[in-house]
Motif scaffolding. Structure first.
Motif, short mmCIF file in Angstrom:
data_model
loop_
_atom_site.label_atom_id
_atom_site.label_comp_id
_atom_site.label_asym_id
_atom_site.label_seq_id
_atom_site.Cartn_x
_atom_site.Cartn_y
_atom_site.Cartn_z
N LYS A 137 -6.43 -3.41 -0.05
CA LYS A 137 -7.53 -2.59 -0.56
C LYS A 137 -8.08 -1.67 0.51
CE LYS A 137 -9.05 -5.88 -4.12
NZ LYS A 137 -10.13 -6.81 -4.54
N ASP A 138 -8.20 -2.18 1.73
CA ASP A 138 -8.72 -1.36 2.83
C ASP A 138 -7.78 -0.20 3.15
OD1 ASP A 138 -10.96 -2.93 3.07
OD2 ASP A 138 -10.25 -4.06 4.81
N LEU A 139 -6.47 -0.46 3.15
CA LEU A 139 -5.52 0.60 3.44
C LEU A 139 -5.57 1.71 2.39
CD1 LEU A 139 -2.44 -1.55 4.54
CD2 LEU A 139 -3.85 -0.10 6.01
N ASP A 159 -9.73 3.86 -4.60
CA ASP A 159 -10.54 2.67 -4.83
C ASP A 159 -9.84 1.83 -5.90
OD1 ASP A 159 -12.42 0.72 -5.22
OD2 ASP A 159 -13.96 2.04 -6.06
N SER A 204 -4.71 -9.23 0.31
CA SER A 204 -5.33 -8.38 -0.71
C SER A 204 -6.45 -7.53 -0.12
CB SER A 204 -5.88 -9.24 -1.85
OG SER A 204 -4.83 -9.87 -2.56
N ARG A 205 -7.23 -8.11 0.79
CA ARG A 205 -8.30 -7.33 1.42
C ARG A 205 -7.72 -6.22 2.29
NH1 ARG A 205 -10.54 -12.56 2.03
NH2 ARG A 205 -9.99 -12.67 4.25
N ILE A 206 -6.64 -6.52 3.00
CA ILE A 206 -5.99 -5.50 3.83
C ILE A 206 -5.42 -4.39 2.94
CG2 ILE A 206 -4.11 -5.05 5.44
CD1 ILE A 206 -4.46 -7.94 6.44
N TRP A 219 -8.21 2.32 0.47
CA TRP A 219 -9.54 2.93 0.58
C TRP A 219 -9.54 4.02 1.66
CZ3 TRP A 219 -14.01 2.79 -2.12
CH2 TRP A 219 -15.15 3.29 -1.50
N GLU A 220 -8.85 3.75 2.76
CA GLU A 220 -8.77 4.73 3.84
C GLU A 220 -8.07 6.02 3.40
OE1 GLU A 220 -6.77 2.73 6.98
OE2 GLU A 220 -8.51 1.48 7.53
N LYS A 221 -7.22 5.92 2.38
CA LYS A 221 -6.51 7.09 1.86
C LYS A 221 -7.21 7.68 0.63
CE LYS A 221 -3.19 6.87 4.87
NZ LYS A 221 -3.00 7.93 5.88
N ALA A 235 0.84 -1.20 0.00
CA ALA A 235 0.00 0.00 0.00
C ALA A 235 0.87 1.25 0.00
CB ALA A 235 -0.93 -0.01 1.20
#
Length: 334
Positions: free
Chosen positions: A242-244, A251, A238-240, A246-248, A208
């Motif tokens: 994407k989440d990291l 998408d 991969s989910r982590i 997304w938080e910034k 990320a």
């Protein structure tokens, strides 16, 4: 030119040729349809797992050079490494060739680091043709980092399956449809993960970090790419990842992971694939083939590596990780 942590290649070094070899488990998935050689026996005719790993890597390099219509004398350097102590697979494989060798250790991110450095050598005029290569073997990696297969240890659900396979590509100054536009150098990130079976969670922050810095340095957004490809985060990682992002505010709906795609059914392999051979096989078979066919035009490839050792894990250290990214674009033959 350099901006931030990203090197921009002004002379457009190219992927001249590529080759991949995959193991018997990997041949059941996408790699089996695109790799040059799909093994039915993971021993590859050798007496040890380590010798089999070395043979895969050597043959992948030979195939890539041959497919590029080159001889040993045309290659200025081999940039390669692997997961084993003292990178013995790469170093022993280099004995088979007459060209110079630069040994690398970046764990599972060795493929992108090798491509980055090869492109820099070619772009700077220091070389005409360089080979970037790496590989891994499930059994040799398990024996070194976790437990010998003979113990029959139960694998936890957060674990990934180290890929048996190798991949190589020739980075050239003047030939090839796939251009290397730029590369972002990774920084070591460590979020305190100590579980040697949970590589995805350990490596996701590094991926990320590199991808976000790449967006900043290149003034791009996720939607500018046909695919954002990570090396071997697996399903959980991969989910982590994407989440990291997304938080910034990013998408990354176009994100795919080599570890998720390499096996036929991810659920049977827990979190999917890992190992230096994971992204090496997928990139040097499936992804480059899709780019040459015009199905992918612009790709960001960020392999990921966990820089641990059995000694550091035994001493209770957490796992420092890294990710290097290269941006590729399909075009006309140079």
């Amino acid at each position: 030119m350099k901006r931030g942590n990203t090197i921009f290649f002004g002379n457009a070094p190219r992927v001249r040729s590529y080759a991949a070899i995959c193991g018997s488990k990997e041949r059941e998935g996408v790699a089996g349809r695109y790799a040059d050689i799909a093994l039915s026996d993971d021993m590859y005719g050798e007496s040890t797992y380590e010798k089999a790993e070395c043979k895969m890597l050597s043959n992948a390099v030979s195939l890539a050079v041959e497919k590029g219509r080159l001889t040993d004398g045309d290659v200025d350097a081999l940039l390669s490494g692997d997961l084993l102590n003292q990178i013995i697979s790469a170093s022993f494989a280099a004995r088979d060739f007459q060209f110079p060798y630069l040994g690398l250790y970046s764990a599972c991110s060795t493929m992108s680091e090798g491509m980055l450095l090869a492109a820099a050598l070619v772009d700077g005029g220091y070389a005409r043709n360089c080979v970037a290569a790496t590989g891994s073997h499930f059994a040799s990696a398990e024996r070194q980092y976790r437990y010998p297969l003979e113990l029959g240890c139960t694998r936890p659900p957060q674990s990934q399956w180290t890929v048996t396979g190798a991949g190589a590509c020739v980075i050239s100054a003047d030939c090839g449809r796939i251009k290397l536009l730029n590369a972002t150098l990774g920084r070591v990130r460590d979020w305190g993960v100590t579980d040697v079976n949970n590589m995805g969670a350990a490596m996701a922050p590094a991926a990320a970090d590199t991808v976000m810095r790449h967006f900043r340095d290149t003034d791009t957004l996720p939607e500018d790419y046909d695919a954002i490809i990570t090396g071997d985060l697996g399903a959980l990682g991969s989910r982590i990842f994407k989440d990291l992002l997304w938080e910034k505010g990013f998408d990354v709906a176009n994100h795919v992971d080599c570890g998720e795609m390499i096996y036929k059914v991810v659920e049977d392999e827990f979190q999917g694939g890992s190992g230096a051979g994971c992204s090496a096989v997928i990139m040097n078979s499936y992804v480059f083939a899709k780019m040459e066919a015009g199905l992918y035009n612009r790709v960001l490839f960020a392999a990921t590596g966990a820089l641990l050792s059995t000694v550091s894990s035994g001493q209770g250290e957490s796992i420092p990780c890294i990710s290097h990214a290269v941006e590729l674009e399909a075009g006309h033959e140079g």
